[in-house]
Scaffold this motif. Structure first.
Motif, PDB file in Angstrom:
ATOM      1  N   HIS A 140       2.484  20.727   2.786  1.00  0.00           N
ATOM      2  CA  HIS A 140       2.720  22.134   3.099  1.00  0.00           C
ATOM      3  C   HIS A 140       3.219  22.895   1.870  1.00  0.00           C
ATOM      4  CE1 HIS A 140       2.479  20.652   7.255  1.00  0.00           C
ATOM      5  NE2 HIS A 140       2.234  21.909   7.582  1.00  0.00           N
ATOM      6  N   PHE A 141       3.962  22.233   1.009  1.00  0.00           N
ATOM      7  CA  PHE A 141       4.388  22.884  -0.229  1.00  0.00           C
ATOM      8  C   PHE A 141       3.184  23.181  -1.116  1.00  0.00           C
ATOM      9  CE2 PHE A 141       8.194  19.997   0.550  1.00  0.00           C
ATOM     10  CZ  PHE A 141       8.904  20.968   1.239  1.00  0.00           C
ATOM     11  N   VAL A 142       2.265  22.218  -1.188  1.00  0.00           N
ATOM     12  CA  VAL A 142       1.051  22.414  -1.973  1.00  0.00           C
ATOM     13  C   VAL A 142       0.236  23.567  -1.399  1.00  0.00           C
ATOM     14  CG1 VAL A 142      -1.097  21.351  -2.764  1.00  0.00           C
ATOM     15  CG2 VAL A 142       0.999  19.986  -2.657  1.00  0.00           C
ATOM     16  N   ALA A 143       0.094  23.598  -0.068  1.00  0.00           N
ATOM     17  CA  ALA A 143      -0.682  24.656   0.579  1.00  0.00           C
ATOM     18  C   ALA A 143      -0.077  26.031   0.314  1.00  0.00           C
ATOM     19  CB  ALA A 143      -0.766  24.400   2.087  1.00  0.00           C
ATOM     20  N   LEU A 144       1.256  26.123   0.366  1.00  0.00           N
ATOM     21  CA  LEU A 144       1.921  27.398   0.087  1.00  0.00           C
ATOM     22  C   LEU A 144       1.704  27.813  -1.364  1.00  0.00           C
ATOM     23  CD1 LEU A 144       3.751  29.727   0.908  1.00  0.00           C
ATOM     24  CD2 LEU A 144       5.731  28.263   0.385  1.00  0.00           C
ATOM     25  N   GLY A 145       1.755  26.856  -2.292  1.00  0.00           N
ATOM     26  CA  GLY A 145       1.511  27.165  -3.694  1.00  0.00           C
ATOM     27  C   GLY A 145       0.100  27.669  -3.932  1.00  0.00           C
ATOM     28  N   VAL A 146      -0.879  27.031  -3.281  1.00  0.00           N
ATOM     29  CA  VAL A 146      -2.272  27.467  -3.419  1.00  0.00           C
ATOM     30  C   VAL A 146      -2.442  28.880  -2.873  1.00  0.00           C
ATOM     31  CG1 VAL A 146      -4.632  27.047  -2.616  1.00  0.00           C
ATOM     32  CG2 VAL A 146      -3.231  25.135  -3.407  1.00  0.00           C
ATOM     33  N   GLY A 171       0.787  -1.221   0.000  1.00  0.00           N
ATOM     34  CA  GLY A 171       0.000   0.000   0.000  1.00  0.00           C
ATOM     35  C   GLY A 171       0.820   1.272   0.000  1.00  0.00           C
ATOM     36  N   MET A 172       2.080   1.192   0.393  1.00  0.00           N
ATOM     37  CA  MET A 172       2.934   2.376   0.432  1.00  0.00           C
ATOM     38  C   MET A 172       3.661   2.519  -0.900  1.00  0.00           C
ATOM     39  SD  MET A 172       2.242   3.667   3.310  1.00  0.00           S
ATOM     40  CE  MET A 172       3.404   5.009   3.161  1.00  0.00           C
ATOM     41  N   THR A 173       2.933   3.011  -1.897  1.00  0.00           N
ATOM     42  CA  THR A 173       3.489   3.170  -3.234  1.00  0.00           C
ATOM     43  C   THR A 173       3.748   4.644  -3.530  1.00  0.00           C
ATOM     44  OG1 THR A 173       1.269   3.302  -4.208  1.00  0.00           O
ATOM     45  CG2 THR A 173       2.296   1.117  -4.067  1.00  0.00           C
ATOM     46  N   TYR A 174       4.571   4.895  -4.523  1.00  0.00           N
ATOM     47  CA  TYR A 174       4.821   6.258  -4.974  1.00  0.00           C
ATOM     48  C   TYR A 174       3.711   6.650  -5.941  1.00  0.00           C
ATOM     49  CZ  TYR A 174       6.913  10.257  -7.276  1.00  0.00           C
ATOM     50  OH  TYR A 174       7.126  11.510  -7.787  1.00  0.00           O
ATOM     51  N   ARG A 175       3.042   7.791  -5.693  1.00  0.00           N
ATOM     52  CA  ARG A 175       1.827   8.122  -6.428  1.00  0.00           C
ATOM     53  C   ARG A 175       1.911   9.405  -7.253  1.00  0.00           C
ATOM     54  NH1 ARG A 175      -2.836   6.654  -1.897  1.00  0.00           N
ATOM     55  NH2 ARG A 175      -2.232   4.459  -1.657  1.00  0.00           N
ATOM     56  N   TYR A 176       3.034  10.090  -7.244  1.00  0.00           N
ATOM     57  CA  TYR A 176       3.118  11.372  -7.917  1.00  0.00           C
ATOM     58  C   TYR A 176       3.707  11.207  -9.319  1.00  0.00           C
ATOM     59  CZ  TYR A 176       2.620  12.914  -3.059  1.00  0.00           C
ATOM     60  OH  TYR A 176       2.191  13.089  -1.777  1.00  0.00           O
ATOM     61  N   PRO A 177       3.604  12.239 -10.161  1.00  0.00           N
ATOM     62  CA  PRO A 177       4.221  12.175 -11.489  1.00  0.00           C
ATOM     63  C   PRO A 177       5.728  11.937 -11.377  1.00  0.00           C
ATOM     64  CG  PRO A 177       2.733  14.054 -11.343  1.00  0.00           C
ATOM     65  CD  PRO A 177       2.866  13.509  -9.963  1.00  0.00           C
ATOM     66  N   LYS A 218      -0.495  16.356  -6.404  1.00  0.00           N
ATOM     67  CA  LYS A 218      -1.796  15.827  -5.985  1.00  0.00           C
ATOM     68  C   LYS A 218      -2.840  15.854  -7.096  1.00  0.00           C
ATOM     69  CE  LYS A 218      -0.381  15.232  -1.748  1.00  0.00           C
ATOM     70  NZ  LYS A 218      -0.251  13.913  -1.113  1.00  0.00           N
ATOM     71  N   VAL A 219      -2.598  16.579  -8.166  1.00  0.00           N
ATOM     72  CA  VAL A 219      -3.432  16.654  -9.371  1.00  0.00           C
ATOM     73  C   VAL A 219      -4.777  17.347  -9.132  1.00  0.00           C
ATOM     74  CG1 VAL A 219      -4.542  15.374 -11.241  1.00  0.00           C
ATOM     75  CG2 VAL A 219      -2.328  14.616 -10.352  1.00  0.00           C
ATOM     76  N   PHE A 220      -5.576  16.885  -8.151  1.00  0.00           N
ATOM     77  CA  PHE A 220      -6.937  17.409  -8.036  1.00  0.00           C
ATOM     78  C   PHE A 220      -7.001  18.905  -7.705  1.00  0.00           C
ATOM     79  CE2 PHE A 220      -6.316  16.300  -3.550  1.00  0.00           C
ATOM     80  CZ  PHE A 220      -6.935  17.353  -2.899  1.00  0.00           C
ATOM     81  N   PRO A 221      -5.950  19.535  -7.099  1.00  0.00           N
ATOM     82  CA  PRO A 221      -6.031  20.994  -6.949  1.00  0.00           C
ATOM     83  C   PRO A 221      -6.093  21.733  -8.284  1.00  0.00           C
ATOM     84  CG  PRO A 221      -4.435  20.103  -5.401  1.00  0.00           C
ATOM     85  CD  PRO A 221      -4.829  18.973  -6.316  1.00  0.00           C
ATOM     86  N   ALA A 222      -5.846  21.020  -9.386  1.00  0.00           N
ATOM     87  CA  ALA A 222      -5.977  21.654 -10.701  1.00  0.00           C
ATOM     88  C   ALA A 222      -7.396  22.149 -10.938  1.00  0.00           C
ATOM     89  CB  ALA A 222      -5.570  20.674 -11.805  1.00  0.00           C
ATOM     90  N   ALA A 223      -8.361  21.615 -10.181  1.00  0.00           N
ATOM     91  CA  ALA A 223      -9.745  22.065 -10.314  1.00  0.00           C
ATOM     92  C   ALA A 223      -9.923  23.511  -9.888  1.00  0.00           C
ATOM     93  CB  ALA A 223     -10.668  21.155  -9.493  1.00  0.00           C
ATOM     94  N   VAL A 224      -8.876  24.128  -9.324  1.00  0.00           N
ATOM     95  CA  VAL A 224      -8.916  25.559  -9.029  1.00  0.00           C
ATOM     96  C   VAL A 224      -9.151  26.352 -10.316  1.00  0.00           C
ATOM     97  CG1 VAL A 224      -7.491  27.517  -8.254  1.00  0.00           C
ATOM     98  CG2 VAL A 224      -7.539  25.410  -6.932  1.00  0.00           C
ATOM     99  N   GLY A 225      -8.949  25.684 -11.453  1.00  0.00           N
ATOM    100  CA  GLY A 225      -9.244  26.319 -12.726  1.00  0.00           C
ATOM    101  C   GLY A 225     -10.662  26.860 -12.802  1.00  0.00           C
ATOM    102  N   VAL A 226     -11.577  26.287 -12.028  1.00  0.00           N
ATOM    103  CA  VAL A 226     -12.947  26.797 -11.958  1.00  0.00           C
ATOM    104  C   VAL A 226     -12.934  28.257 -11.512  1.00  0.00           C
ATOM    105  CG1 VAL A 226     -15.154  26.605 -10.743  1.00  0.00           C
ATOM    106  CG2 VAL A 226     -13.966  24.538 -11.527  1.00  0.00           C
TER     107      VAL A 226
END
Length: 458
Positions: free
Chosen positions: A160-166, A77-83, A192-200
């Motif tokens: 935290h990096f994602v949060a700072l970017g947002v 279950g502990m797999t690498y999931r990012y691009p 995380k990919v799904f924050p791309a929905a900020v495009g809305v």
């Protein structure tokens, strides 16, 4: 209006706006420290586990050219999931032992957390709310130690990096720097990919330069991964990790009470366990789209500089009132024709909350909402404030039904009393979670504020 003095000079109003924010922040910090104590005492082996995955994945892809499909550290279950391109950032960590790398990674995360704290504090103070040193320390501690943030610190995550970017993306967008904003959103969405929905939000604001910048940055980085690691690796990321996150069958028969997933699909799957699981996605859209659409009304397309008289804070012509306001003038946030500059941060929060609740996400991702959630704890005035604070308070407790059972089994009185409590609260924890109910209250507070301020302008 300077809310640190209550705006009207009365002694009783000095602490009122800050007290609610402080209670929410302190509760989150306490919950995070309890979580840390539990992990260190009962599950110390999990410290740094996500960082170990990142480091091992970087080592594996550099040596074998493959990384997806199995755990690089040998734990199911502990797999690498990012691009694959994200691994370039973790490649230097293979040069040092993982514990040393984890410490260095944690220091960088702390720096990002301080950056996020600075963004939040400046955003609040520029809108006329004076924060004391205690408030600044609470915000900083909450960003690092809250119940949503502490797991990321313990595991060595990148949230935290994602949060700072947002946060940076929204602040730059509101100041008119669309190209920077788009790049920041793309970097935040990369792992995380799904924050791309900020495009809305970008489309609603007609921030087309930000859209172009985000697409160019995002696809450029994905293309870099394609060139560096080859098409086969990127294809496996899409098929074995990206698409696997969207599996509707996870909700077939009702999401288990022990699941930690945070989404409005949870109660839908419990209430309608026999329907086609793909319909839960449609149900989530039906529930969230009207709320988001309502909050996005009349948001406008200009920058905060345009709306606040050129300063984005409390200038004499700004919408936030300023020092020249008199007692006869309407107070920001409650007076007719004046939304107190809250329309956009409230709509931004509604956008991010809807994105989070639409997808099956982890409670750890609540940190992506720290902007504007933490700022609104201090800025939110008028109708809906109590609902918003109550929702934010519940958000501090990422518990599910199994946690309730564990607490009852380890505390008195036990027996019939525990059974009665479980009979009453069991279905509540099965249908949702404190965090999900917290989001309901948060959005209800936003909708109430939007309705009341709109009515006052008519």
């Amino acid at each position: 209006m300077d809310r640190s003095t209550g705006g009207d000079g009365t002694p009783g109003s000095h602490d009122s706006p800050h007290r609610g924010a402080r209670v929410v922040l302190a509760a989150g910090i306490l919950a995070g420290l309890v979580y840390l104590a539990h992990k260190l005492s009962a599950e110390a082996w999990m410290v740094g586990i996500d960082f170990r995955v990142y480091r091992a994945a970087a080592e594996t892809i550099l040596s074998t050219g493959q990384v997806y499909g199995s755990s690089p550290i040998g734990i199911p279950g502990m797999t690498y999931r990012y691009p694959p391109v994200v691994l370039l950032g973790f490649a230097p960590s293979v040069l040092v032992p993982w514990r040393v790398g984890y410490v260095l990674h944690t220091l960088v995360v702390l720096a990002a957390s301080l950056g996020l704290t600075g963004v939040l504090v400046r955003y609040v103070t520029r809108r006329g709310v004076e924060l004391t040193r205690l408030d600044e320390l609470l915000v900083a501690a909450f960003v690092v130690c809250s119940a949503h943030a502490m797991p990321s610190m313990v595991f060595g995550q990148v949230n935290h990096f994602v949060a700072l970017g947002v946060a940076a993306g929204f602040v730059w967008l509101e100041s008119g720097r669309e190209t920077r904003a788009g790049a920041a959103f793309a970097l935040a969405a990369l792992p995380k990919v799904f924050p791309a929905a900020v495009g809305v939000w970008l489309l609603r604001r007609r921030a087309y330069r930000a859209v172009v910048s985000a697409l160019a940055t995002g696809f450029g980085l994905l293309g870099l991964g394609l060139v560096v690691f080859g098409p086969a690796v990127s294809r496996r990321w899409v098929t074995e990790e990206l698409l696997a996150r969207l599996r509707p069958e996870l909700f077939a028969g009702g999401l288990p009470p022990s699941s930690h997933l945070l989404t409005v699909r949870r109660p839908l799957s419990v209430l309608f366990p026999t329907v086609d699981p793909t319909l839960y996605t449609l149900g989530a859209l039906v529930l969230l789209a009207p709320v988001l659409g309502y909050l996005l009304l009349d948001v406008g397309t200009g920058s905060d500089v345009d709306r606040t008289g050129g300063t984005g804070s409390t200038g004499g012509t700004g919408s936030t009132g300023g020092a020249g306001a008199t007692e006869d003038e309407p107070k920001p946030g409650v007076g007719p024709g004046d939304d107190g500059g809250l329309a956009r941060p409230v709509a931004i929060f509604g956008t991010l909350a809807s994105i989070l609740l639409f997808f099956p996400t982890s409670p750890l991702y609540v940190v992506y909402l720290y902007f504007p959630l933490v700022a609104l704890l201090y800025l939110f005035e008028g109708p809906g404030r109590s609902l918003f604070l109550a929702g934010a308070f519940l958000l501090n407790f990422p518990a599910h039904r199994n946690d309730l059972v564990l607490v009852l089994s380890e505390t008195p009185p036990g027996g019939a009393v525990d059974s009665a409590i479980l009979t009453v609260l069991g279905p509540v924890f099965t249908l949702g979670s404190p965090m999900l109910y917290g989001f309901v209250l948060l959005l209800a507070g936003c909708v109430r504020w939007r309705y009341c301020t709109s009515s006052s302008r008519q």
